[in-house]
Design a protein around this motif. Structure first.
Motif, PDB file in Angstrom:
ATOM      1  N   GLN A  40     -69.714  63.780 -45.735  1.00  0.00           N
ATOM      2  CA  GLN A  40     -71.123  63.784 -46.145  1.00  0.00           C
ATOM      3  C   GLN A  40     -72.025  64.231 -45.008  1.00  0.00           C
ATOM      4  O   GLN A  40     -73.002  64.951 -45.225  1.00  0.00           O
ATOM      5  CB  GLN A  40     -71.546  62.389 -46.612  1.00  0.00           C
ATOM      6  CG  GLN A  40     -71.156  62.080 -48.016  1.00  0.00           C
ATOM      7  CD  GLN A  40     -71.727  60.745 -48.456  1.00  0.00           C
ATOM      8  OE1 GLN A  40     -71.831  59.810 -47.674  1.00  0.00           O
ATOM      9  NE2 GLN A  40     -72.089  60.670 -49.715  1.00  0.00           N
ATOM     10  N   SER A  44     -74.130  67.547 -45.475  1.00  0.00           N
ATOM     11  CA  SER A  44     -75.491  67.088 -45.789  1.00  0.00           C
ATOM     12  C   SER A  44     -75.648  66.668 -47.249  1.00  0.00           C
ATOM     13  O   SER A  44     -76.731  66.775 -47.819  1.00  0.00           O
ATOM     14  CB  SER A  44     -76.526  68.159 -45.444  1.00  0.00           C
ATOM     15  OG  SER A  44     -76.498  68.427 -44.066  1.00  0.00           O
ATOM     16  N   ILE A  45     -74.583  66.203 -47.857  1.00  0.00           N
ATOM     17  CA  ILE A  45     -74.642  65.659 -49.220  1.00  0.00           C
ATOM     18  C   ILE A  45     -74.826  64.158 -49.095  1.00  0.00           C
ATOM     19  O   ILE A  45     -73.984  63.479 -48.532  1.00  0.00           O
ATOM     20  CB  ILE A  45     -73.362  65.977 -50.013  1.00  0.00           C
ATOM     21  CG1 ILE A  45     -73.161  67.483 -50.136  1.00  0.00           C
ATOM     22  CG2 ILE A  45     -73.406  65.319 -51.377  1.00  0.00           C
ATOM     23  CD1 ILE A  45     -71.837  67.855 -50.766  1.00  0.00           C
ATOM     24  N   GLN A  46     -75.920  63.632 -49.609  1.00  0.00           N
ATOM     25  CA  GLN A  46     -76.218  62.208 -49.484  1.00  0.00           C
ATOM     26  C   GLN A  46     -76.231  61.536 -50.860  1.00  0.00           C
ATOM     27  O   GLN A  46     -77.228  60.995 -51.293  1.00  0.00           O
ATOM     28  CB  GLN A  46     -77.560  62.012 -48.774  1.00  0.00           C
ATOM     29  CG  GLN A  46     -77.593  62.559 -47.379  1.00  0.00           C
ATOM     30  CD  GLN A  46     -76.536  61.934 -46.476  1.00  0.00           C
ATOM     31  OE1 GLN A  46     -76.291  60.732 -46.537  1.00  0.00           O
ATOM     32  NE2 GLN A  46     -75.895  62.757 -45.667  1.00  0.00           N
ATOM     33  N   GLU A  47     -75.129  61.575 -51.530  1.00  0.00           N
ATOM     34  CA  GLU A  47     -75.003  60.957 -52.846  1.00  0.00           C
ATOM     35  C   GLU A  47     -74.279  59.631 -52.691  1.00  0.00           C
ATOM     36  O   GLU A  47     -73.198  59.562 -52.114  1.00  0.00           O
ATOM     37  CB  GLU A  47     -74.228  61.889 -53.776  1.00  0.00           C
ATOM     38  CG  GLU A  47     -74.038  61.373 -55.169  1.00  0.00           C
ATOM     39  CD  GLU A  47     -75.334  61.194 -55.936  1.00  0.00           C
ATOM     40  OE1 GLU A  47     -75.415  60.246 -56.735  1.00  0.00           O
ATOM     41  OE2 GLU A  47     -76.256  61.999 -55.721  1.00  0.00           O
ATOM     42  N   MET A  48     -74.845  58.540 -53.235  1.00  0.00           N
ATOM     43  CA  MET A  48     -74.271  57.208 -53.068  1.00  0.00           C
ATOM     44  C   MET A  48     -72.961  57.032 -53.831  1.00  0.00           C
ATOM     45  O   MET A  48     -72.058  56.357 -53.368  1.00  0.00           O
ATOM     46  CB  MET A  48     -75.272  56.143 -53.509  1.00  0.00           C
ATOM     47  CG  MET A  48     -76.491  56.046 -52.613  1.00  0.00           C
ATOM     48  SD  MET A  48     -76.071  55.699 -50.900  1.00  0.00           S
ATOM     49  CE  MET A  48     -75.441  54.047 -51.053  1.00  0.00           C
ATOM     50  N   THR A  49     -72.866  57.638 -55.012  1.00  0.00           N
ATOM     51  CA  THR A  49     -71.642  57.476 -55.795  1.00  0.00           C
ATOM     52  C   THR A  49     -70.479  58.252 -55.198  1.00  0.00           C
ATOM     53  O   THR A  49     -69.334  57.954 -55.498  1.00  0.00           O
ATOM     54  CB  THR A  49     -71.859  57.936 -57.242  1.00  0.00           C
ATOM     55  OG1 THR A  49     -72.291  59.300 -57.244  1.00  0.00           O
ATOM     56  CG2 THR A  49     -72.875  57.066 -57.935  1.00  0.00           C
ATOM     57  N   LEU A  50     -70.764  59.207 -54.340  1.00  0.00           N
ATOM     58  CA  LEU A  50     -69.712  59.978 -53.702  1.00  0.00           C
ATOM     59  C   LEU A  50     -68.878  59.103 -52.777  1.00  0.00           C
ATOM     60  O   LEU A  50     -67.682  59.317 -52.628  1.00  0.00           O
ATOM     61  CB  LEU A  50     -70.302  61.162 -52.925  1.00  0.00           C
ATOM     62  CG  LEU A  50     -69.313  62.151 -52.331  1.00  0.00           C
ATOM     63  CD1 LEU A  50     -68.501  62.793 -53.438  1.00  0.00           C
ATOM     64  CD2 LEU A  50     -70.033  63.191 -51.522  1.00  0.00           C
ATOM     65  N   THR A  51     -69.461  58.083 -52.182  1.00  0.00           N
ATOM     66  CA  THR A  51     -68.694  57.182 -51.322  1.00  0.00           C
ATOM     67  C   THR A  51     -67.994  56.098 -52.131  1.00  0.00           C
ATOM     68  O   THR A  51     -66.910  55.647 -51.770  1.00  0.00           O
ATOM     69  CB  THR A  51     -69.590  56.509 -50.275  1.00  0.00           C
ATOM     70  OG1 THR A  51     -70.593  55.746 -50.932  1.00  0.00           O
ATOM     71  CG2 THR A  51     -70.234  57.530 -49.379  1.00  0.00           C
TER      72      THR A  51
END
Length: 89
Positions: A40, A44-51
């Protein structure tokens, strides 16, 4: 009445078993979280569900693979330590 030394030794052994059983899941959660966080940060991808989703999938996979080890460790602790104390041995 149970003696203090037996109580504290059983408590110490129980905490050790809990740590041994939880190490595989916690290690995978740490490694998955750090690697996904690094990806991330680099993209620069700041998606919460990605983690959340990959970490949950990794935890479930490791739990499924190590379930036999966890069960055997806990059963042996109960049979060797707790059951003799309960029945008075």
């Amino acid at each position: 009445m149970i003696e203090e030394i037996i109580f504290f030794d059983t408590l110490r052994h129980g905490l050790w078993v809990a740590m041994i059983v939880s190490v595989p899941i916690l290690t995978v959660a740490l490694l998955a979280g750090v690697s996904i966080g690094l990806v991330q940060a680099l993209t620069s991808i700041q998606e919460m569900t990605l983690t959340f989703v990959p970490k949950l999938a990794a935890i479930v996979a490791v739990f499924w693979m190590s379930m036999g080890f966890m069960t055997q460790t806990m059963v042996s602790f109960f049979q060797d330590q707790l059951v003799p104390l309960i029945i008075g041995g």
